[in-house]
Enzyme design. Structure first.
Site, PDB file in Angstrom:
ATOM      1  N   LYS A 113       6.314  -1.616   2.469  1.00 23.58           N
ATOM      2  CA  LYS A 113       5.041  -1.033   2.897  1.00 23.58           C
ATOM      3  C   LYS A 113       3.938  -2.028   2.570  1.00 23.58           C
ATOM      4  CE  LYS A 113       3.129   3.621   3.274  1.00 23.58           C
ATOM      5  NZ  LYS A 113       3.221   3.749   4.720  1.00 23.58           N
ATOM      6  N   TYR A 123       0.828  -1.212   0.000  1.00 20.57           N
ATOM      7  CA  TYR A 123       0.000   0.000   0.000  1.00 20.57           C
ATOM      8  C   TYR A 123       0.858   1.256   0.000  1.00 20.57           C
ATOM      9  CZ  TYR A 123       0.676   1.346   4.949  1.00 20.57           C
ATOM     10  OH  TYR A 123       1.199   1.770   6.138  1.00 20.57           O
ATOM     11  N   ARG A 133       8.245   3.691  -4.688  1.00 21.38           N
ATOM     12  CA  ARG A 133       8.306   2.854  -3.479  1.00 21.38           C
ATOM     13  C   ARG A 133       7.309   1.698  -3.580  1.00 21.38           C
ATOM     14  NH1 ARG A 133       7.420   5.562   2.341  1.00 21.38           N
ATOM     15  NH2 ARG A 133       5.309   5.760   1.517  1.00 21.38           N
TER      16      ARG A 133
HETATM   17  N1  PDD Z   1       2.543   5.732   7.412  1.00 24.49           N
HETATM   18  N2  PDD Z   1       7.149   4.458   9.127  1.00 24.49           N
HETATM   19  C1  PDD Z   1       5.977   3.796   9.164  1.00 24.49           C
HETATM   20  C2  PDD Z   1       5.905   2.509   9.917  1.00 24.49           C
HETATM   21  C3  PDD Z   1       4.844   4.330   8.509  1.00 24.49           C
HETATM   22  O1  PDD Z   1       3.678   3.671   8.536  1.00 24.49           O
HETATM   23  C4  PDD Z   1       4.950   5.578   7.838  1.00 24.49           C
HETATM   24  C5  PDD Z   1       3.796   6.213   7.120  1.00 24.49           C
HETATM   25  C6  PDD Z   1       6.201   6.235   7.828  1.00 24.49           C
HETATM   26  C7  PDD Z   1       6.404   7.547   7.107  1.00 24.49           C
HETATM   27  O2  PDD Z   1       6.424   7.364   5.707  1.00 24.49           O
HETATM   28  P1  PDD Z   1       5.971   8.528   4.702  1.00 24.49           P
HETATM   29  O3  PDD Z   1       6.788   9.706   5.043  1.00 24.49           O
HETATM   30  O4  PDD Z   1       6.281   7.964   3.367  1.00 24.49           O
HETATM   31  O5  PDD Z   1       4.498   8.787   4.935  1.00 24.49           O
HETATM   32  C8  PDD Z   1       7.278   5.639   8.471  1.00 24.49           C
HETATM   33  C9  PDD Z   1       1.402   6.137   6.617  1.00 24.49           C
HETATM   34  C10 PDD Z   1       1.159   7.601   6.583  1.00 24.49           C
HETATM   35  C11 PDD Z   1       0.202   5.310   7.033  1.00 24.49           C
HETATM   36  O6  PDD Z   1       0.363   4.102   7.167  1.00 24.49           O
HETATM   37  O7  PDD Z   1      -0.898   5.870   7.199  1.00 24.49           O
END
Ligand code: PDD
Length: 285
Positions: free
Chosen positions: A147, A32, A51
């Site tokens: 992710k 996701y 990503r």
């Molecule tokens: N989460 N680390 C984890 C475990 C995360 O779930 C997220 C983001 C990040 C930050 O990544 P980014 O800067 O690409 O948003 C780091 C998203 C926002 C979510 O699961 O809702």
């Protein structure tokens, strides 16, 4: 009413249906992304699509779309929803099988689902006062760089914070900082910004990259290196970064003040640089 995309169709969210035999539902087998959208323009879209491609390749799920196709679908979802600022959620699962079997189906028809919500960034009082965090042992698997939708560990760890009226859980593994339950974590000590290096133990955040780019651009002293738990506990400043939280100060950790207990100058500056950068990029695209 929120409009979503499911396997080639745009439809109201409450009409979307996925089979319970979907491997995303049965196994958390999928990838996701969460993409922030400002004034109807997706922020760092190419990086999010790249990503997603890396996660899909690592979980051996062929990417169902080329980047230009992803851009078109994401653009449509944004256009068909009412908000100026949105948070677009995109998920690809390994699709539906006719029996429950851990091994992959012979023929894979991925389920592609996108939805959008109004983007809710942290309210002014959280930015001005900072938020509280708690710590926990990072008990997740060893591919936290992917992710994937298998998010139970992250959900348990986030709930651990909520149960204590906190906003984020800061994770330590073997005495070192990894990240937050849904964010990356930055530390400031003696005016130097510290960031843990990308590895299989943390998600390579798109916002994390922007923060590091801004540090380089503005000549902020910084180090990308492993950070000891003790350094976090004695930090002058802590903040989290993510697509929805942007840059948000953490001013209490495990019921103790971080530094002075107020948002610090480096974090404030980074937040301002981030907002400027966002506005410039959005105006120029
Ligand atoms: N989460 N680390 C984890 C475990 C995360 O779930 C997220 C983001 C990040 C930050 O990544 P980014 O800067 O690409 O948003 C780091 C998203 C926002 C979510 O699961 O809702």
């Amino acid at each position: 009413m929120s409009l979503c995309y499911l396997n080639g169709r745009y439809l109201p969210l409450d009409e979307a249906r996925v089979s319970p035999m979907d491997r995303g539902f049965l196994f958390g087998d999928g990838a996701y992304e969460v993409i922030p959208v400002y004034s109807r323009r997706p922020f760092r879209l190419d990086e999010h699509i790249a990503r997603l491609g890396r996660t899909l390749a690592s979980i051996r799920l062929p990417d169902p779309h080329r980047p230009d196709e992803w851009r078109e679908i994401i653009g449509e979802v944004i256009d068909r929803n009412p908000w100026q600022d949105q948070s677009v959620y995109l998920q690809v699962s390994r699709g539906v099988d006719d029996k429950r079997n851990h091994a992959f189906p012979k023929v894979i028809r991925p389920t592609v689902f996108l939805m959008s919500e109004a983007l809710v960034t942290p309210p002014a009082h959280q930015r001005e006062e900072g938020v509280a965090g708690v710590s926990a042992a990072d008990f997740r698997w060893l591919r936290c760089d992917l992710k994937t939708v298998s998010m139970l560990a992250n959900c348990l760890l986030r709930q651990h914070a909520v149960d204590q009226d906190c906003v984020e859980t800061i994770l330590f593994r073997d005495g070192f900082l990894t990240e937050g339950s849904a964010s990356n974590i930055f530390v400031v000590r003696d005016g130097v910004m510290l960031a843990p290096p990308k590895s299989h133990l943390m998600l390579p955040g798109i916002t994390y990259d922007v923060v590091l780019e801004l540090a380089v651009k503005h000549g902020l002293k910084h180090e990308v290196r492993e950070i000891l738990e003790d350094e976090v506990r004695h930090a002058d400043e802590l903040w989290m970064s993510s697509s929805t939280k942007e840059v948000l100060p953490i001013t209490r950790l495990d019921d103790k003040p971080v530094g002075t207990g107020r948002p610090g100058p480096v974090g404030r500056q980074m937040h301002a640089w981030y907002q400027d950068f966002k506005n410039t990029v959005m105006r120029s695209e």
